[in-house]
Design an enzyme around this catalytic site. Structure first.
Site, short mmCIF file in Angstrom:
data_model
loop_
_atom_site.label_atom_id
_atom_site.label_comp_id
_atom_site.label_asym_id
_atom_site.label_seq_id
_atom_site.Cartn_x
_atom_site.Cartn_y
_atom_site.Cartn_z
N SER A 64 16.74 12.08 -6.59
CA SER A 64 16.08 13.12 -7.04
C SER A 64 15.74 12.66 -8.40
CB SER A 64 16.68 14.43 -7.05
OG SER A 64 16.11 15.41 -7.55
N HIS A 65 16.03 13.42 -9.64
CA HIS A 65 15.59 13.38 -10.76
C HIS A 65 16.44 12.36 -11.67
CE1 HIS A 65 18.54 16.54 -10.28
NE2 HIS A 65 18.93 16.22 -11.43
N ASP A 70 11.58 12.24 -6.65
CA ASP A 70 11.24 12.41 -5.03
C ASP A 70 10.00 13.35 -4.99
OD1 ASP A 70 12.94 14.42 -5.73
OD2 ASP A 70 13.99 14.47 -3.75
N ASP A 104 9.16 15.37 -10.05
CA ASP A 104 10.50 14.45 -10.20
C ASP A 104 10.46 13.20 -9.55
OD1 ASP A 104 10.83 15.81 -8.00
OD2 ASP A 104 12.87 15.79 -8.12
N ASP A 107 10.13 16.92 -5.28
CA ASP A 107 10.37 18.06 -4.70
C ASP A 107 10.24 19.20 -6.11
OD1 ASP A 107 12.68 17.23 -5.85
OD2 ASP A 107 13.80 17.77 -4.08
N ARG A 108 10.62 18.72 -7.26
CA ARG A 108 10.80 19.59 -8.42
C ARG A 108 9.32 19.61 -9.10
NH1 ARG A 108 16.55 19.16 -11.58
NH2 ARG A 108 17.85 18.93 -9.64
N LYS A 128 12.24 22.03 -1.45
CA LYS A 128 11.28 22.50 -2.29
C LYS A 128 10.13 21.52 -2.50
CE LYS A 128 14.34 21.01 -5.87
NZ LYS A 128 15.70 20.68 -4.99
N ARG A 139 27.51 23.70 -16.06
CA ARG A 139 26.10 24.15 -16.41
C ARG A 139 26.28 25.74 -16.75
NH1 ARG A 139 22.63 20.41 -14.69
NH2 ARG A 139 22.63 19.48 -12.58
N GLU A 196 14.23 28.03 -7.49
CA GLU A 196 15.66 27.73 -8.15
C GLU A 196 15.20 27.51 -9.61
OE1 GLU A 196 18.79 25.62 -5.80
OE2 GLU A 196 17.16 24.61 -5.43
N GLU A 197 16.29 27.74 -10.39
CA GLU A 197 16.25 27.56 -11.76
C GLU A 197 15.80 26.02 -12.08
OE1 GLU A 197 18.72 25.68 -13.22
OE2 GLU A 197 19.56 25.67 -11.22
C1 G16 Z 1 19.18 19.58 -5.87
C2 G16 Z 1 19.29 20.85 -4.94
C3 G16 Z 1 18.87 21.90 -5.61
C4 G16 Z 1 19.84 22.35 -6.77
C5 G16 Z 1 19.85 20.83 -7.87
C6 G16 Z 1 20.64 21.02 -8.72
O1 G16 Z 1 18.05 19.38 -6.21
O2 G16 Z 1 18.49 20.45 -3.87
O3 G16 Z 1 19.14 23.02 -4.67
O4 G16 Z 1 19.37 23.25 -7.30
O5 G16 Z 1 20.05 19.86 -7.13
O6 G16 Z 1 21.90 21.09 -8.36
P1 G16 Z 1 23.18 20.85 -9.47
O7 G16 Z 1 23.13 22.22 -10.14
O8 G16 Z 1 24.39 20.97 -8.50
O9 G16 Z 1 23.26 19.70 -10.13
P2 G16 Z 1 17.24 17.95 -6.54
O10 G16 Z 1 16.09 18.00 -6.75
O11 G16 Z 1 18.43 17.15 -7.43
O12 G16 Z 1 17.43 17.36 -4.91
#
Ligand code: G16
Length: 545
Positions: free
Chosen positions: A113-114, A281, A279, A283-284, A378, A498, A365-366
C-alpha cells in the site's frame, strides 16, 4: 509440466495484519519466505482446479520477482488460467474489478500500500476472494496457522513469462493471460459516473486540476482516464510513472507526504482549483480544494450526502459503513437520509459482507479510503471521479461544498496522531494499561469533559455472526467527542500507536477554530489517560494527519 515439491520449514511471523502480510523486502526475499506464504494460501483453497486466478501488484520492488514465482506455484496448484496485469501491474481496486468481472476464483494482490518501496522498503501480499474483496479473518487465520506447520511447497518448473506483451501464453496446462490493467476498470467507472459532465468541467478555462500519482500505480490509470478518456490537459497527472521505489518517496496521500500538492493548491499563482492524490496501490485518496484539504472522514460524509448527483447512486442508497475510528460525520448524513450506518473494525475486509448483502452503498475510513458496492476494495480514483462529478453538478468550490455540509450537519473536527516505531512491548503495555483502566474510566471528568463510556471495541458481523475482539479502546465523551487508541496492523517496524481524536461542533461560528486548538483538550486527555510519555518515552507524535 514438471512440478517440484520443495521441502521447507516455517518462518515465524507470517501472520497477516490489517491488510495481508507486510514485511520488509529483505524478509520477503529470503529463500522460501514468499513460497511458504503462497503455499499456505493455496493449501486453504478448495476447488481451485481449472479456475481463474487474478494476479497483479503495485509495481514496487520485488513485484516482478514475486509474480513469476506465484505464476509457477499457481500452475502447480492446478489453476486453469491466470489473468495477470501487463508488467505485473494491477491497482488494488482494479484487481477487485477484474476478479468480479471475470468471475475469477480469487486473486493475489502484491502491495504494501502506502508503505515505502525499494530494496530497503516494504513488500506485501494478500488474497482476495471471488467477491473481489480481501479474505476475511477466518481465512487469514487459517493461512497463518498453515504457515506455522508447512513442510513443503509445490512449484512448476518453467521459464519466466514475458509480462510486457498482452495476450495468451501458458505454463504447462495453465493459461496465462496478460491483460491491460486499465481497461476493465475504466469500463466500470464509465458505468458509474457522468463522464460527459466531467469532461465539460475539465474543459472549462476556470477549472484546473492536478492529480499526483506519487510515482505509484495510479499513474497509468490516471493518465488513461483523466487525460485520455476525460480530456484533461496533458500534465494534469504528475509523478505518473510507477517506479519500484516510488522515487524514494512515501506514497501515502496525506498532507505530510503529498505536501507538494497541498502547497500548489494553496498558491493562487498555480491557478489550480482541484487537487487529488492516490497511494502506492491506488486504493487511498486525498481530495484538496484551493487552499483547503478535505479530511477523509468528511469526504465520506460529503459523498454520501450528494448521492443524488451521481448516476449510479441517484436512485437511492441502502446504508453506509465506516471503520470505528473514522469520524461520525457520515452517521449524521445517514440519520438524515433514514438509512443505517454501520461501525466496523479497521480493515476494508470488514465491509465485504455488508456490501455483498446489499446493506451498504458507501464505505469509508479515516485512513484515506472510500468506496462503494462497485468493487470490494477502497478505490482512490473512484473517489476522485466522484468528487469531479459533484463539482460538475454543483457550481461551487471544494471548500464551499464542505463548509455548506458543516453548516447543515455540524462539523466533526478530527485528527489522528501516530507514534511510529515504538518498542512493541511498550506499545502492548500501553494498550493493556488502558484495558485495565476501562472499568473505572466511565463517569470520570478530565479537562472538564465527562467520559460517558469506555470500552474495547468488539464487533459482531451482522451477516455471518463472526466476532472480532480487541479492535481499539474507545473513550466516548459527552457531546459526541471521542478518543480512540489502537495499534496499527500495517506497519513493519515495531508498533505504531494511533490516537484518533474527534469533537463534534454544531455551531457554524466555531467551524473555523483551528483543528489543533479545537482538539487540544482531547489531546491532553489522551496523553494523560494512556500515559503516552511515561510508557513510550515519546513527547509528541511523529505524524499528525
Ligand atoms: C489498510 C486497510 C485499511 C486500514 C489501513 C490502516 O489500508 O485496508 O482498512 O484502515 O490499512 O490500517 P492500520 O491503522 O492498521 O495501519 P491500506 O491502504 O494500507 O491497504
Amino acid at each position: 509440466m514438471k512440478i517440484s515439491t520443495v521441502a521447507t520449514t516455517p518462518f515465524a511471523g507470517q501472520k497477516p495484519g490489517t491488510s495481508g502480510l507486510r514485511k520488509k523486502v529483505k524478509v520477503f526475499s529470503q529463500p522460501g519466505f514468499l513460497e511458504n506464504f503462497v503455499q499456505s494460501i493455496f493449501d486453504n483453497l478448495v476447488g481451485q482446479q481449472g479456475q481463474t486466478l487474478v494476479l497483479g501488484g503495485d509495481g514496487r520492488f520485488f513485484n516482478d520477482v514475486a509474480i513469476q514465482v506465484i505464476l509457477r506455484m499457481a500452475a502447480a496448484a492446478g489453476f486453469g488460467r491466470v489473468l495477470v496485469g501487463q508488467n505485473g501491474i494491477l491497482s488494488t481496486p482494479a484487481a477487485s474489478a477484474v476478479i468480479r468481472k471475470h468471475r475469477a476464483f480469487g486473486g493475489i494482490v502484491l502491495s504494501a500500500s502506502h508503505n515505502p518501496g525499494g530494496p530497503d522498503g516494504d513488500f506485501g501480499i494478500k488474497y482476495n476472494l471471488a467477491n473481489g474483496g480481501p479474505a476475511n479473518e477466518t481465512f487469514t487465520e487459517a493461512v497463518y496457522k498453515r504457515s506455522q506447520s508447512i513442510a513443503e511447497y509445490r512449484i512448476a518448473e518453467a521459464d519466466d513469462i514475458d509480462l510486457g506483451c498482452l495476450g495468451e501464453t501458458s505454463i504447462g496446462g495453465m493459461v496465462v493471460n496478460v491483460i491491460d490493467p486499465v481497461s476493465d476498470y475504466l469500463e466500470l467507472l464509465e458505468s458509474l459516473f457522468d463522464f460527459e459532465r466531467i469532461t465539460a468541467l475539465l474543459a472549462r478555462p476556470d477549472f484546473r486540476m492536478r492529480f499526483d500519482a506519487m510515482h505509484a500505480v495510479t499513474g497509468p490509470y490516471a493518465r488513461t482516464i483523466l487525460e485520455g478518456r476525460l480530456g484533461a490537459p496533458a500534465g494534469t497527472v504528475v509523478n505518473g510513472t510507477p517506479l519500484p521505489d516510488f522515487g524514494g518517496g512515501h506514497p501515502d496521500p496525506n498532507p505530510v507526504y503529498a505536501a507538494d500538492l497541498v502547497a500548489a493548491l494553496a498558491d493562487p499563482a498555480s491557478g489550480l482549483s482541484f487537487g487529488a492524490a492516490s497511494d502506492g496501490d491506488g486504493d487511498r485518496n486525498m481530495i484538496v480544494g484551493r487552499g483547503f484539504i478535505v479530511s477523509p472522514s468528511d469526504s465520506l460524509a460529503v459523498i454520501a450526502a450528494n448521492y443524488r448527483l451521481v448516476p449510479a447512486y441517484a436512485a437511492g442508497i441502502s446504508g453506509v459503513a465506516r471503520s470505528m475510528p473514522t469520524s461520525c460525520a457520515v452517521d449524521r448524513v445517514a440519520a438524515e437520509l433514514g438509512v443505517p450506518a454501520y461501525e466496523t473494525p479497521t480493515g476494508w475486509k470488514f465491509f465485504g459482507s455488508l456490501l455483498d448483502a446489499g446493506k451498504v452503498t458507501f464505505c469509508g475510513e479515516e485512513s484515506a479510503g472510500t468506496g462503494s458496492w462497485h468493487v470490494r476494495e477502497k478505490d482512490g480514483l473512484w473517489a476522485v471521479l466522484y468528487w469531479l462529478n459533484i463539482l460538475a453538478r454543483r457550481d461551487e468550490s471544494v471548500e464551499q461544498i464542505v463548509r455548506e455540509h458543516w453548516r447543515h450537519f455540524g462539523r466533526n473536527v478530527y485528527s489522528r496522531h501516530d507514534y511510529e516505531a515504538i518498542d512493541t512491548e511498550k506499545a502492548e503495555a500501553l494498550m493493556n494499561g488502558l484495558r485495565q483502566k476501562l472499568p473505572t474510566l466511565a463517569g470520570q471528568t478530565y479537562e472538564g469533559m465527562r467520559i460517558e463510556a469506555a470500552d474495547d471495541f468488539c464487533y459482531t458481523d451482522p451477516i455471518d455472526g463472526s466476532q472480532s475482539e480487541k479492535q481499539g479502546i474507545r473513550l466516548l465523551l459527552e457531546g459526541g467527542s471521542r478518543v480512540v487508541f489502537r495499534l496499527s496492523g500495517t506497519g513493519t517496524e515495531g508498533a505504531t500507536l494511533r490516537v484518533y481524536l474527534e469533537r463534534y461542533v454544531a455551531d457554524p461560528a466555531e467551524h473555523d477554530v483551528p483543528v489543533k486548538t479545537a482538539l487540544a483538550p482531547l489531546v491532553r486527555l489522551a496523553v494523560s489517560v494512556a500515559d503516552i510519555p511515561g510508557i513510550t518515552g515519546r513527547n509528541a507524535p511523529d505524524v499528525i494527519s
